[in-house]
Design an enzyme around this catalytic site. Structure first.
Site, PDB file in Angstrom:
ATOM      1  N   HIS A  37       0.847  -1.219   0.148  1.00 11.88           N
ATOM      2  CA  HIS A  37      -0.016  -0.063   0.000  1.00 11.88           C
ATOM      3  C   HIS A  37       0.779   1.209   0.104  1.00 11.88           C
ATOM      4  O   HIS A  37       2.137   1.129   0.472  1.00 11.88           O
ATOM      5  CB  HIS A  37      -0.784  -0.003   1.089  1.00 11.88           C
ATOM      6  CG  HIS A  37      -1.700  -1.194   1.283  1.00 11.88           C
ATOM      7  ND1 HIS A  37      -2.904  -1.068   0.356  1.00 11.88           N
ATOM      8  CD2 HIS A  37      -1.897  -2.249   1.757  1.00 11.88           C
ATOM      9  CE1 HIS A  37      -3.907  -2.321   0.760  1.00 11.88           C
ATOM     10  NE2 HIS A  37      -3.030  -2.856   1.535  1.00 11.88           N
ATOM     11  N   CYS A  49      -0.383   2.577  -4.270  1.00 16.74           N
ATOM     12  CA  CYS A  49      -1.000   3.838  -4.437  1.00 16.74           C
ATOM     13  C   CYS A  49      -0.287   4.896  -4.176  1.00 16.74           C
ATOM     14  O   CYS A  49       0.681   4.797  -3.545  1.00 16.74           O
ATOM     15  CB  CYS A  49      -2.199   3.526  -3.711  1.00 16.74           C
ATOM     16  SG  CYS A  49      -3.484   2.490  -3.612  1.00 16.74           S
TER      17      CYS A  49
END
Length: 444
Positions: free
Chosen positions: A151, A192
């Site tokens: 992430h 991300c």
């Protein structure tokens, strides 16, 4: 419950599937060695795909591309293969009906050793007293490959229990360059907002970074497996690894630029991006960083996986989707567990709304003194902006994670954190941190 599988896994990975013959392969060292640092920064079953991607890459580098295992440093939490939810105990796959990619992976750092500081120390070539102790011993003639999968949020990359901040990574990269720790360095980063970590990377440091997403958006998970109940891979990572396998053993015939253009066109859910040196490394063949095939004969190309026709999900939404899928499967067979999951789902949905409210109130407090300046106030609510003050970004997000919500347990918050990081382009970090502290006096 985690300790026993981890011990078993560590023993198996020390013995099972290890072939000395593979390490007898030697890459040409006339122009230096190839080193690789590959990292899965997450934990938990629903993040299955991150460790799956890294295991797949490990075999590409060592078995197919001939890079000696001693030159590959691997970090992954190692809680997937023997997870109690895994119907294929002791295995990890990277494609639906795929083969096991876990066997034979030599994990140098697992569990609590997978930290941002250990990662930075490995890049710096420092000695570590944990894990295998293996560290990056590259020199001025060597090339370095780094693959990071997890992430991310504006200016950060996630680890199981902490975050790697742009300010800290930039400092280490500058030190590596100044100390002649490499000839050229190439990164693949699946996360991300991964572009935010490298948008301002100097083009003169002999580093090029290919990312799954730009600085404004999420990356995407792909290949949902109904039997296992998780996404098996990440869309962009699948694309670039598939591209590499398609060209075996002709890695010397495709340049970084060519691969980037191909993968960019194939990655339809996010904008694959590239940063840093776009002159010299851009023209280098992929083999400079990924090695060469062991085979003299070109194998039959693997069948391409059509990502666009398969189920996908934005990375911040995967956890909630996983919980909903799990609950739907249990409604008819375990009503008690299904009810517990329903409560957990409702908690996260409510928390996502609460986080947006908190960030709005923090922004209002910080901008109150300049409320008449419409341009300054509106900056908070615009899309993610370039991170001009990495130290402020680090201090503000660290305060939010320590006193409000962690991205590891509440991954959906990454969609809204730009409202904090944008503030750093117009306000002092102390003012912003003070507002965060007032809104989140304790960790939720």
């Amino acid at each position: 419950m985690f300790a026993i599988p981890l011990i078993i896994a560590s023993v198996l990975l020390t013995v099972r599937g290890y072939h000395l013959a593979e390490d007898s392969l030697r890459q040409s060292e006339s122009e230096g060695k190839i080193w690789a640092v590959i990292v899965a920064g997450s934990s938990n079953w629903w993040n299955y795909r991150h460790q799956s991607d890294v295991c797949h890459l490990y075999h590409l580098l060592t078995k197919q591309h001939g890079i000696p295992r001693k030159n590959v440093i691997t970090m992954m939490y190692n809680d997937i293969a023997f997870n109690e939810e895994n119907p294929r105990q002791g295995e990890i796959i990277n494609a639906v009906h795929g083969k096991d990619v876990y066997e034979g992976v030599m994990i140098d750092y697992m569990g609590s050793d997978v930290t941002p500081q250990n990662f930075l120390d490995i890049l710096s070539g420092k000695s570590l007293n944990v894990g295998s102790g293996k560290t990056l011993k590259s020199g001025p003639k060597d090339t370095v490959l780094v693959n990071f999968v997890d992430h991310g949020a504006p200016g950060i990359l996630g680890f199981p229990n902490d975050e790697l901040h742009l300010a800290n990574l930039t400092l280490v990269l500058e030190q590596m360059f100044n100390n002649n720790r490499y000839k050229q360095m190439f990164w693949y980063v699946e996360a991300c907002y991964s572009g935010s970590m490298f948008k301002n990377l100097s083009s003169s440091m002999n580093i090029t970074v290919h990312t799954a997403a730009n600085e404004e958006e999420s990356s995407y998970a792909c290949f949902y497996d109904n039997e296992i109940g998780v996404y098996l891979g990440d869309c962009w990572s699948t694309n670039w690894m598939n591209n590499t396998e398609q060209f075996l053993p002709n890695l010397a015939q495709e340049t970084i630029e060519q691969q980037y253009q191909i993968v960019k066109n194939e990655t339809v859910f996010s904008h694959a991006s590239i940063y840093g040196d776009l002159v010299y490394i851009f023209k280098e063949p992929i083999s400079t960083f990924l090695g060469h095939s062991r085979s003299e004969t070109k194998p039959k190309p693997a069948s391409r996986r059509n990502i666009s026709s398969r189920r996908t999900a934005a990375t911040p939404d995967v956890m909630l989707e996983h919980l909903k899928e799990k609950m739907s499967r249990l409604v008819a067979v375990n009503s008690v567990e299904a009810e517990r999951l329903d409560k957990e789902i409702r908690y996260h949905i409510q928390t996502e709304g609460k986080v947006q409210e908190i960030l709005g109130e923090i922004s209002d407090q910080v901008t109150a003194s300049r409320s008449r300046d419409g341009e300054i106030v509106s900056v908070v609510y615009k899309r993610p902006q370039s991170i001009e003050y990495p130290e402020c970004n680090r201090d503000v997000l660290s305060a939010f994670f320590s006193q409000c919500y962690k991205m590891q347990t509440h991954p959906y918050i990454t969609k809204y954190l730009y409202r904090l990081t944008n503030l750093c382009n117009a306000f002092n970090s102390k003012i912003i941190v003070s507002a965060v502290t007032r809104m989140c006096p304790q960790k939720f």
